[in-house]
Enzyme design. Structure first.
Site, PDB file in Angstrom:
ATOM      1  N   GLU A 137      -3.320  -9.619   4.534  1.00  0.00           N
ATOM      2  CA  GLU A 137      -2.983  -8.221   4.785  1.00  0.00           C
ATOM      3  C   GLU A 137      -4.063  -7.614   5.667  1.00  0.00           C
ATOM      4  OE1 GLU A 137      -2.444  -5.685   1.361  1.00  0.00           O
ATOM      5  OE2 GLU A 137      -1.760  -4.046   2.627  1.00  0.00           O
ATOM      6  N   ALA A 141     -10.054  -6.513  -3.278  1.00  0.00           N
ATOM      7  CA  ALA A 141      -9.210  -7.579  -3.801  1.00  0.00           C
ATOM      8  C   ALA A 141      -7.876  -7.537  -3.084  1.00  0.00           C
ATOM      9  CB  ALA A 141      -8.990  -7.395  -5.304  1.00  0.00           C
ATOM     10  N   MET A 142      -7.049  -8.557  -3.353  1.00  0.00           N
ATOM     11  CA  MET A 142      -5.778  -8.640  -2.651  1.00  0.00           C
ATOM     12  C   MET A 142      -4.694  -9.148  -3.575  1.00  0.00           C
ATOM     13  SD  MET A 142      -4.091  -8.177   0.092  1.00  0.00           S
ATOM     14  CE  MET A 142      -2.332  -8.461   0.044  1.00  0.00           C
ATOM     15  N   GLU A 143      -3.562  -8.476  -3.526  1.00  0.00           N
ATOM     16  CA  GLU A 143      -2.490  -8.678  -4.512  1.00  0.00           C
ATOM     17  C   GLU A 143      -1.513  -9.791  -4.176  1.00  0.00           C
ATOM     18  OE1 GLU A 143      -2.797  -5.935  -2.443  1.00  0.00           O
ATOM     19  OE2 GLU A 143      -0.833  -5.267  -1.751  1.00  0.00           O
ATOM     20  N   ASN A 144      -1.919 -10.844  -3.445  1.00  0.00           N
ATOM     21  CA  ASN A 144      -1.013 -11.944  -3.096  1.00  0.00           C
ATOM     22  C   ASN A 144      -0.161 -12.353  -4.295  1.00  0.00           C
ATOM     23  OD1 ASN A 144      -2.699 -12.189  -0.676  1.00  0.00           O
ATOM     24  ND2 ASN A 144      -4.181 -13.036  -2.126  1.00  0.00           N
ATOM     25  N   HIS A 152      -5.140  -2.638 -10.752  1.00  0.00           N
ATOM     26  CA  HIS A 152      -4.526  -2.240  -9.483  1.00  0.00           C
ATOM     27  C   HIS A 152      -3.767  -3.415  -8.852  1.00  0.00           C
ATOM     28  CE1 HIS A 152      -4.503   0.075  -5.619  1.00  0.00           C
ATOM     29  NE2 HIS A 152      -4.467  -1.147  -5.113  1.00  0.00           N
ATOM     30  N   GLU A 153      -4.435  -4.538  -8.741  1.00  0.00           N
ATOM     31  CA  GLU A 153      -3.791  -5.682  -8.089  1.00  0.00           C
ATOM     32  C   GLU A 153      -2.614  -6.181  -8.930  1.00  0.00           C
ATOM     33  OE1 GLU A 153      -4.737  -5.828  -5.175  1.00  0.00           O
ATOM     34  OE2 GLU A 153      -6.674  -4.835  -5.414  1.00  0.00           O
ATOM     35  N   HIS A 213       0.397  -4.016  -8.414  1.00  0.00           N
ATOM     36  CA  HIS A 213       1.057  -4.253  -7.127  1.00  0.00           C
ATOM     37  C   HIS A 213       2.210  -5.243  -7.253  1.00  0.00           C
ATOM     38  CE1 HIS A 213      -0.839  -2.025  -3.952  1.00  0.00           C
ATOM     39  NE2 HIS A 213      -2.028  -2.593  -4.027  1.00  0.00           N
TER      40      HIS A 213
HETATM   41  N1  BAL Z   1      -3.645  -4.372  -0.457  1.00  0.00           N
HETATM   42  C1  BAL Z   1      -5.024  -4.429  -0.160  1.00  0.00           C
HETATM   43  C2  BAL Z   1      -5.903  -4.352  -1.342  1.00  0.00           C
HETATM   44  C3  BAL Z   1      -5.353  -3.395  -2.318  1.00  0.00           C
HETATM   45  O1  BAL Z   1      -5.201  -2.219  -2.039  1.00  0.00           O
HETATM   46  O2  BAL Z   1      -4.995  -3.783  -3.393  1.00  0.00           O
HETATM   47 ZN    ZN Z   2      -3.758  -1.743  -3.345  1.00  0.00          ZN
END
Ligand code: BAL
Ligand code: ZN
Length: 880
Positions: free
Chosen positions: A122, A263-266, A298-299, A302
């Site tokens: 992202e 962090a990243m929500e893959n 948060h992740e 998502h």
């Molecule tokens: N999508 C990028 C990281 C986050 O906002 O969770």
């Molecule tokens: Zn996010």
């Protein structure tokens, strides 16, 4: 670089139903084979237009269309695209490319962090992995095979479920993962490394068992429990509060040291900056524990607000981010103290997002143009976006909001949608019209609301007049009125809430209620009020605005004591402090002796004397508004006077409240000494009060306090107490103790990069003379590297963003230093370079001499040649 506009959005010409990827990882290159099963998008019209795939920094080895190998005459290749002509409505493209994760310092696409391979796609990183339609409205089913040398990369991960694995000759092995959910390429992830994992399970509300795994490098295996507990709490909370259940059989988190974001929500394979996963008492502060919990949540959230329902295009980023920040904030509020969470978030928003909204990069929550999307992962899209969702929640109530979110998820599951679709679901579920409300998505800038009152004793009526306006922002000279929910109460002389009856109503409607401002000027008349009330306005910070009401200091002290709304009790204290500090700043500027208004002392004394108050609230109330906030609210910020005034106030408070602070400190330190560390609200509260007390007490210079500080530094069993003691020492005049503490700390924690980040930050943020020199020296430290974003943020970011007197040194040395770093980083990691720039973009806030110096450095960056789109956009907009 060119501008991209929301108004130019077009549906994709082609879709990718299936994506089959094979990665062959080697030390000096990686081969990526992609098979894309594609078809013409029926919504895009007639005919077979040319197909343009995104691709950057790829070495094309071969490409075929329906098994026919193409020659270079069959396609056009540029440094960002590959264009070819399909000959049928359904077709398969096979491509092979070579890429170089081992030299990828931008940390975008596939790269190496230490010895492991990982990805960050992202927003537009996938195009650095293979030729693709790298846009969020192209959703595809992915199958991914990863092959690597087995000894160094025993763990091979991707999205979804593992379906096959095996060994190859030459010590290599492979694994295949299949993700049954369609997803855009930005949610793709791959990890290969020598990782250990902590495992657990979660049973969902429909009784499915989900395997939970947190992968880390072996030395961190003891720091995962807090994240695992947080994950399980998040999964439960999302079921209870939003009815959202997890959908795969496995959920994985991987911690990596080099990561641009938090962090990243893959899908199914979240990749985290290690700073947002690893936490244990000895090495992570309370704030870090809370951050881990919030980011894990948060992740995870998502998975629904972002993955199952994603964004149509990147202008809609706040659709997933604003909503998900709101969700994680509510989760944290439910886990800990709701009021304290709100105070922290509002203080952050007002200091940082308001500054962004008033600067050259100001943009609406849904931007309508950008050059580089990475520059729009902003406080406005995230934090203000969350405030906008919160206002909807306030307007429709918790039940109405749930109805709206249920409809949104049900209607759009598996789709890529827009902010308008979110609003429409809220409107239809609640039978309301949010047309005017949507201006929050399209108009930038922080609205101002000026409130005035008049009381008619003969009629027992009380009028509040609200005038709203919004300053111009780049490209938006005029603003139309917003819908502003203002929650308020009216207090009588005893501090009790009075019944709230508006003229024309038959009976009062509660004692705290929400008024809706919709016009530039609006008056509300309350009746049946036998005495003139004192208003408590914008309770809970019900809208992200700058509201002003001409409170006297006595009235603010009264609100601090009596307001039923905890947030507004704190807010009254902040307003009182601001008034008092502004007096001091003015005295300092006139060269007069500063004199502290004793009312602030009295107010804080009664806070300290009140044993029934939540200790976290006491700590929050004792915290004077930060220098960053004082700068933000200044017309022209005089950083030296602000610093001097605030320090003077702190010294006076320390002297006047010494005994009370000392008692509180000793009591809490005693409790810390005699009990094990617990990461829970009550304990956070106790330590936060203990620590702010210590920071005041040390200003006394008394030997007893120094001894207590050293005892805390040496004996504490947790990082919260140890780091505070270190920070307090670093800011003290006790040179010998300071040097010893810094040395022993670094020696003990030298192998823990996250702790060393704290060590760098504490020194970079210290306003004592010689800051720049210290920072330059620290850049030579073995533990420092410009290649690690956490290090850059900890040292350079803390200096430029928190050390106002150091960074704004009148000779411009701080500005020159920052520009140097930005120029270097531009070539290494454009996203980090661009973020680091932010303090220079605020030049309009300062005196003309500083303005000139700051602009000169921006110009120097601009002139330095070969700028990334990231840095170019921010610098050119700042100078415009
Ligand atoms: N999508 C990028 C990281 C986050 O906002 O969770
Ligand atoms: Zn996010």
């Amino acid at each position: 670089p060119k501008m991209i506009y929301l108004k130019d959005y077009k549906v994709p010409d082609y879709l990718i139903d299936e994506t089959h990827l094979t990665f062959e990882l080697f030390e000096d290159h990686t081969l990526v084979h992609a098979q894309l099963v594609m078809r013409r998008n029926p919504e895009a019209g007639e005919g077979l237009p040319a197909l343009t795939l995104d691709g950057q920094e790829l070495e094309l080895l071969s490409i075929s269309l329906n098994d026919r190998e193409l020659s270079s005459a069959d396609y056009q290749l540029t440094d960002s695209h590959l264009t070819l002509q399909p000959d049928s409505a359904s077709f398969v493209i096979d491509s092979s490319v070579r890429i170089h994760p081992e030299t990828n310092t931008a940390l975008e696409g596939l790269y190496k962090s230490g010895s492991m391979f990982c990805t960050q796609c992202e927003a537009e990183g996938f195009r650095k992995i293979t030729y693709y339609l790298d846009r969020p409205d192209v959703m595809s089913k992915f199958t991914t095979t990863v092959s690597a040398e087995q000894h160094h990369y025993p763990v091979l991960l991707s999205n979804g479920n593992p379906i096959a694995s095996g060994s190859e000759e030459g010590g290599r092995h492979w694994a295949t993962w299949e993700d049954p959910f369609k997803k855009p390429a930005y949610l793709f992830a791959l990890v290969a490394g020598d990782l250990w994992c902590v495992e657990d399970t979660f049973t969902t509300m429909s009784q499915r068992e989900v395997a939970l795994r947190i992968y880390v490098e072996p030395e961190n295996i003891d720091k995962c429990q807090h994240a695992m507990d947080s994950l399980k709490r998040s999964m439960k909370w999302d079921e209870e509060v939003y009815g959202r259940e997890y959908d795969l059989d496995i959920f994985m988190i991987v911690a990596v040291n080099d990561f641009n974001m938090g962090a990243m929500e893959n899908k199914g394979l979240n990749i985290f900056n290690s700073s947002c996963v690893l936490a244990k008492a000895e090495t992570a502060t309370d704030a870090a524990h809370q951050r881990v919990e919030a980011v894990v949540a948060h992740e995870y959230f998502h998975n629904w607000s972002g993955n199952r329902v994603t964004c149509r295009d990147w202008f809609q980023l706040s659709l997933k981010e604003g909503f998900t920040v709101f969700r994680d904030a509510e989760f944290s509020a439910d886990m800990h103290s709701r009021t304290v969470k709100r105070i922290e978030d509002v203080a952050y928003l007002r200091t940082h997002q308001f500054a962004e909204d008033a600067g050259p990069m100001a943009h609406p929550v849904r931007p309508d143009a950008f050059m580089e999307i990475s520059n729009f992962y902003t406080l406005t899209v995230y934090e203000k976006g969350s405030e906008v969702v919160r206002m909807i929640h306030t307007l429709v109530g918790a039940e109405g909001f749930r109805k709206g979110s249920d409809l949104y998820f049900e209607r759009h599951d598996g789709q890529a949608v827009t902010c308008d679709d979110f609003i429409k679901a809220m409107e239809e579920a609640n039978g309301i019209d949010l047309t005017q409300f949507k201006r929050w998505y399209s108009q930038a800038g922080t609205p101002r609301v000026v409130v005035s009152e008049s009381y008619d004793a003969a009629a027992n009526s009380y009028r509040l007049k609200f005038q709203q306006s919004c300053p111009p922002t780049p490209g938006q000279a005029e603003k139309l009125p917003f819908v502003i929910p203002v929650e308020l109460g009216l207090l009588d002389a005893q501090g009790r809430e009075m019944p709230l009856q508006l003229i024309g109503e038959d009976a009062p409607v509660g004692r705290s209620r929400v008024l809706q401002l919709t016009e530039a000027e609006q008056t509300f008349t309350f009746v049946n009020l036998p005495e003139k009330p004192l208003p408590s306005l914008l309770r809970g910070f019900s809208a992200p605005v700058k509201l002003s009401f001409p409170y006297s200091r006595d009235q603010l002290m009264f609100l601090m004591q009596h307001d039923a709304d905890g947030f507004n009790r704190w807010e009254a204290g902040q307003q009182l402090s601001v008034q008092v500090l502004q007096d001091l700043i003015a005295q300092q500027q006139r060269g007069e002796q500063m004199v502290l208004d004793q009312r602030l002392v009295t107010a804080l004394r009664s806070v300290l004397e009140n044993d029934s108050l939540d200790q976290a609230m006491v700590a929050e109330m004792l915290s004077l508004p930060g220098e960053g906030y004082l700068i933000e609210i200044s017309e022209v910020a005089d950083v030296d006077a602000i610093h001097a005034a605030r320090e003077f106030a702190r010294e006076q408070l320390s002297a006047e409240l010494f005994d009370l602070l000392w008692q509180r400190y000793q009591r809490n330190r005693e409790l810390s000494r005699n009990s094990a560390y617990v990461a829970q609200a009550e304990h956070f509260a106790r330590r936060s009060l203990q620590n702010i007390a210590l920071s005041y007490l040390m200003l006394s210079g008394k030997p007893d306090v120094l001894a207590a500080c050293l005892e805390q530094f040496e004996k504490a069993d947790n990082m919260t107490e140890r780091l505070t003691a270190l920070a307090v020492l670093v800011n003290s005049p006790f040179e010998k103790e300071k040097a010893l503490a810094l040395e022993s700390f670094a020696d003990y924690f030298k192998d823990n990069p996250l702790v060393m980040d704290q060590w760098f930050s504490v020194q970079a943020a210290s306003a004592l003379p010689g800051a720049l020199q210290r920072v330059e020296q620290l850049m030579q430290h073995l533990a420092f590297t410009l290649k690690n974003p956490n290090k850059v943020r900890a040292l350079i970011g803390a200096f430029a963003g928190q050390n106002f007197v150091g960074f704004h040194a009148a000779d411009g040395s701080g500005y020159r230093f920052l520009a140097d770093q930005v120029i270097t980083l531009n070539g290494l990691n454009p996203q980090i370079a661009s973020r680091l720039l932010a303090p220079l973009t605020r030049w309009r806030k300062y005196d003309s001499a500083r303005q000139t110096l700051m602009k000169a450095q921006l110009q120097r960056i601009l002139d330095s040649g070969d700028l990334s789109s990231d840095v170019f956009e921010v610098v050119s907009k700042s100078l415009a």
